[in-house]
Scaffold this motif. Structure first.
Motif, PDB file in Angstrom:
ATOM      1  N   VAL A 218       0.827  -1.221   0.000  1.00 50.19           N
ATOM      2  CA  VAL A 218       0.000   0.000   0.000  1.00 50.19           C
ATOM      3  C   VAL A 218       0.861   1.272   0.000  1.00 50.19           C
TER       4      VAL A 218
ATOM      5  N   ARG B 212      -0.348   4.414  -1.451  1.00 48.03           N
ATOM      6  CA  ARG B 212      -1.534   4.968  -0.794  1.00 48.03           C
ATOM      7  C   ARG B 212      -1.160   5.660   0.504  1.00 48.03           C
TER       8      ARG B 212
ATOM      9  N   TYR C  51      -4.689   4.309   6.186  1.00 48.20           N
ATOM     10  CA  TYR C  51      -3.993   3.080   5.752  1.00 48.20           C
ATOM     11  C   TYR C  51      -2.955   2.587   6.761  1.00 48.20           C
TER      12      TYR C  51
ATOM     13  N   TYR D 257      -9.044   3.025   7.849  1.00 45.55           N
ATOM     14  CA  TYR D 257      -9.466   2.897   6.455  1.00 45.55           C
ATOM     15  C   TYR D 257     -10.648   3.806   6.109  1.00 45.55           C
TER      16      TYR D 257
END
Ligand code: MN
Ligand code: MN
Length: 319
Positions: free
Chosen positions: A38, A41, A234, A246
């Motif tokens: 991730v 992100r 995240y 999230y």
DNA sequence: GAAGAGC
DNA sequence: GCTCTTCAACGCGAC
DNA sequence: GTCGCG
């Protein structure tokens, strides 16, 4: 399962098959693989912001780390901030790239808590935050109800926000603020929004800083301001099952549970999309009346410290 | 996780 | 060289 | 330096 050690992007990764922490349901490798998966992100929320992390080892208590250790590689970017509490300069990391993220992962840094402002600009936060902390027990539903009250207060003020799970039991509502917004104005607006939220349903929401005074209501915490940090979207959390903070669409709030989002489930959810970027509104200017209202509201924390001191003294005198 | 003390 | 121990946070602000 | 809190 590969070897217990490996090198990735030039970073040595060790003891990858060890449990991450008690109850994690994940190994150190799972943390490394999650953060690497991730990285595109999570990094935008960390970039150029003084970073605090929470590290943990099985069988030990988690600890927050602000100051970088002496052994930190010199390629880790950093910024110095004077700390009045310890009368020293704290060297905060700026986690700007994959290599730094992997290095932190190898340090068992599970939680990533960036500041609201960028390095060198603590007086100009990029966002304000309403942190919703539900009472003990199975109370996520209450947090959702209060988040919707916050949204109502925002709408009434002509503002928009995005919401994410904290990864623990609560929610965070984030409002990006326009360039030039001062920390003082953002803090005042945050207090006013918390007060207005409480007023919308005082049986459900409270701004009481002292736990004992909350009476089973959701704490609308307006103290995430100035140099405070908020766990990044995240970021994993040190909680059973290793959940992740999230983003959730407002319309979906009633249909999710914090445990839906973990280091195991989130990589698939963000493949080819960035729900946090999609959810965040444009930076907004704070209405003058909101800021003015906030300036009249005392900082709950300060009141609580004096009350705490008074109660402690009473306890001592009671024997 | 890493460093320092002590064997 | 090995094992053991230690360490890794902040601020709000009146008192 | 303290107090409560995250
Ligand atoms: Mn919270
Ligand atoms: Mn909180």
């Amino acid at each position: 399962m590969g070897a217990a050690d490996e090198t990735r992007d030039g970073v040595s990764l060790t003891n990858l098959d060890q449990p991450l922490f008690d109850g994690a349901g994940a190994t150190k490798r799972d943390l490394v693989d999650y953060l690497d998966a991730v990285r595109d992100r999570i990094l935008p929320g960390l970039r150029d912001r003084p970073l605090s992390v929470v590290r943990v080892r099985p069988g030990q208590d988690p600890f927050m780390q602000k100051n970088l250790p002496k052994y930190t590689p010199d390629w880790v970017r950093r910024t110095s901030v004077w700390a009045e509490a310890s009368h020293r300069s704290i060297s905060y990391a700026l986690c700007d790239d994959r290599r730094t993220l992997l290095w932190f992962a190898n340090q068992r840094a599970v939680e990533y808590h960036p500041t609201l402002g960028r390095a060198g600009h603590p007086e100009h936060p990029t966002q304000l935050v309403l942190d919703l902390d539900p009472p003990p027990g199975d109370s996520f539903g209450a947090a959702v109800a209060v988040a919707l009250l916050v949204r109502e207060a925002l709408t009434e003020a002509g503002l928009a926000g995005a919401v994410k799970t904290s990864g623990a039991k609560g929610l965070h509502v984030i409002v990006p603020v326009a360039d030039g917004t001062t920390a003082e104005d953002a803090a005042a607006a945050t207090r006013a929004l918390a007060a207005r939220t409480e007023r919308l349903d005082p049986a459900l929401a409270t701004t009481a800083f002292i736990v004992e005074d909350r009476g089973g209501r959701v704490f609308v915490d307006s103290t995430r301001a100035y140099g405070a940090t908020v766990v990044a979207a995240y970021s994993p959390r040190i909680r059973p099952g290793t959940p992740v903070s999230y983003p959730v669409d407002w319309a979906d709030l009633g249909a999710v549970r914090p445990a839906d989002f973990t280091v195991r489930t989130v990589p698939a959810l963000v493949a080819g999309r960035d729900p946090w970027v999609r959810a965040l509104p444009e930076p907004q200017r704070l209405p003058a009346d909101l800021v003015a209202e906030g300036r009249t509201i005392p900082v709950a924390r300060v009141q609580a410290m004096h009350e705490g001191k008074r109660r402690a003294k009473a306890r001592r005198e009671a024997g």
